[in-house]
Enzyme design. Structure first.
Site, PDB file in Angstrom:
ATOM      1  N   HIS A  79      50.311  85.142  25.710  1.00 35.36           N
ATOM      2  CA  HIS A  79      50.108  85.409  24.530  1.00 35.36           C
ATOM      3  C   HIS A  79      51.091  85.632  23.522  1.00 35.36           C
ATOM      4  O   HIS A  79      52.459  85.007  24.215  1.00 35.36           O
ATOM      5  CB  HIS A  79      50.597  87.342  24.814  1.00 35.36           C
ATOM      6  N   MET A 115      57.995  84.707  31.029  1.00 29.82           N
ATOM      7  CA  MET A 115      57.029  83.093  30.823  1.00 29.82           C
ATOM      8  C   MET A 115      58.771  82.116  29.600  1.00 29.82           C
ATOM      9  O   MET A 115      59.141  81.642  29.799  1.00 29.82           O
ATOM     10  CB  MET A 115      55.494  83.200  30.302  1.00 29.82           C
ATOM     11  N   ASP A 130      67.622  64.669  28.212  1.00 31.48           N
ATOM     12  CA  ASP A 130      66.846  63.742  27.618  1.00 31.48           C
ATOM     13  C   ASP A 130      68.097  63.087  26.394  1.00 31.48           C
ATOM     14  O   ASP A 130      67.861  61.819  26.689  1.00 31.48           O
ATOM     15  CB  ASP A 130      66.261  64.700  26.119  1.00 31.48           C
TER      16      ASP A 130
END
Length: 162
Positions: A79, A115, A130
């Site tokens: 959500h 999450m 990265d």
């Protein structure tokens, strides 16, 4: 492991977003962690701010915060949430040649923020990779996991120490 059913699967076995409209509002928080393991030379370059791309830890912190806010765009059945708190802590661990990331997310809402915390910690770790991959390609991201969660019907959770 609990005997609860998977909430994102309906009776036909199809994936769907859970309807949380009947849930009551509660204060919810979740904390997740990740580790980024690397060679000592790479870690020292980060700590001493000698990286050509700039401040690796500050960039990773901002990336984690941004990712937490975008979790519903990344994880299909999450959500969209109005997060009221996001904190991404990043600490070098010289004894183990790694960086420890802890992300904390919070809100007053109808669904949890596990999450969002996991995405924040993971994205901060991926950002470190990265930025440093040109220097060291075999950096290891490990132990991405939920540490704690509070609020909601299912109650509190605290991970066991590893």
């Amino acid at each position: 492991m609990s005997n609860q059913t998977l909430t994102h699967i309906n009776q036909r076995g199809d994936a769907h977003m859970v309807d949380v409209s009947a849930k009551s509002l509660s204060q919810r928080e979740a904390k997740a962690e990740a580790y980024v393991e690397m060679q000592k030379e790479t870690l020292m370059m980060i700590i001493e701010d000698r990286h050509k791309k700039g401040d690796v830890l500050a960039t990773a912190r901002i990336a984690g915060i941004m990712a937490a806010k975008k979790t519903a765009e990344i994880i299909p059945l999450c959500h969209p949430l109005l997060l009221t708190k996001i904190d991404v802590s990043i600490e070098p661990d010289l004894d183990h040649n790694r960086i420890h990331i802890v992300a904390l997310c919070g809100l007053n809402g109808q669904t949890g923020v596990e999450m969002e915390a996991l995405v924040a910690a993971s994205t901060a770790a991926l950002t470190i990779y990265d930025m440093c991959k040109a220097v060291q390609k075999d950096i290891i991201i490990s132990q991405v996991r939920l540490l704690t969660k509070s609020g909601g019907k299912s109650g509190d959770f605290k991970a066991e120490r590893l």
